[in-house]
Write a protein that holds these residues in place. Structure first.
Motif, short mmCIF file in Angstrom:
data_model
loop_
_atom_site.label_atom_id
_atom_site.label_comp_id
_atom_site.label_asym_id
_atom_site.label_seq_id
_atom_site.Cartn_x
_atom_site.Cartn_y
_atom_site.Cartn_z
N LEU A 38 -0.06 -6.93 28.15
CA LEU A 38 -0.27 -5.65 27.25
C LEU A 38 -1.80 -5.14 27.24
CD1 LEU A 38 1.80 -6.79 23.92
CD2 LEU A 38 2.53 -5.48 26.04
N ILE A 55 3.22 1.34 23.56
CA ILE A 55 2.48 0.03 24.04
C ILE A 55 2.57 0.13 25.50
CG2 ILE A 55 2.19 -2.54 23.80
CD1 ILE A 55 3.56 -2.43 21.37
N ILE A 108 4.16 -8.19 15.91
CA ILE A 108 4.91 -8.35 17.13
C ILE A 108 5.00 -9.74 17.71
CG2 ILE A 108 4.31 -7.85 19.47
CD1 ILE A 108 3.04 -5.09 18.79
N MET A 134 5.47 3.35 17.88
CA MET A 134 4.05 2.98 18.75
C MET A 134 4.30 2.79 20.05
SD MET A 134 2.10 -0.79 18.06
CE MET A 134 0.86 -0.30 17.23
N LEU A 186 -3.78 -3.57 22.72
CA LEU A 186 -3.13 -3.91 21.46
C LEU A 186 -3.89 -4.54 20.55
CD1 LEU A 186 -0.27 -3.73 20.13
CD2 LEU A 186 0.00 -5.89 21.23
N ASN A 187 -4.25 -4.45 19.45
CA ASN A 187 -4.96 -5.39 18.49
C ASN A 187 -4.23 -6.69 18.50
OD1 ASN A 187 -5.76 -6.25 16.12
ND2 ASN A 187 -6.05 -4.55 14.87
N TRP A 239 7.82 1.27 20.71
CA TRP A 239 8.10 0.20 19.80
C TRP A 239 8.75 0.91 18.52
CZ3 TRP A 239 7.37 -5.40 20.66
CH2 TRP A 239 7.68 -5.99 19.75
#
Length: 143
Positions: free
Chosen positions: A101, A3, A25, A1, A104-105, A18
């Protein structure tokens, strides 16, 4: 992933790869006096890699306090603290601010408090070597 993140004015940006793909996370809210005052919540992926890009290095300040074993990188234009680095045995390690960030969810974040005040410097550096991002690269970009 992949980010992405950075400071508010985009003078400092980063890309965190990541690996492997996270199911969650960690988001560690540090209880030191600096992080409390700045809302410091940090994450890292020891197996990942971090590329930090800086447009104008004259607008970046590094602040170290206490043991002086870590540097908080502060954009003097917008005041954001997007990352912290620590040089250990010649290698640069880093954590990034969860608050910096982008996209990001939030449901991926596992928040917790982190208190390190009673650690010796030896224990602190060993923890960083285990838990912080060990593959860190800085690139300076044109303004």
């Amino acid at each position: 992933m992949l980010i992405c993140g950075g400071c508010h004015c985009a003078n400092i940006s980063f890309k965190l790869t990541w690996e492997p793909e996270p199911s969650e996370i960690p988001a560690r809210a540090c209880t030191c006096s600096f992080c409390i005052r700045h809302g410091g919540v940090w994450t890292s992926c020891p197996a990942g890699s971090l590329t930090v890009a800086i447009k104008d290095s004259s607008l970046v300040s590094a602040y170290a306090f206490g043991t002086k074993a870590a540097e908080f990188h502060i954009c003097s234009r917008c005041g954001t603290v997007p990352l912290v680095t620590s040089r250990i045995e010649g290698r640069l390690y880093a954590v990034v601010s969860v608050n910096a960030l982008e996209g990001l969810n939030p449901s991926l974040l596992r928040r917790s408090l982190a208190t390190f005040e009673d650690e010796s410097e030896e224990v602190r550096l060993a923890r960083r070597k285990r838990n912080w991002i060990a593959n860190v690269e800085y690139v300076e970009t044109a303004v």
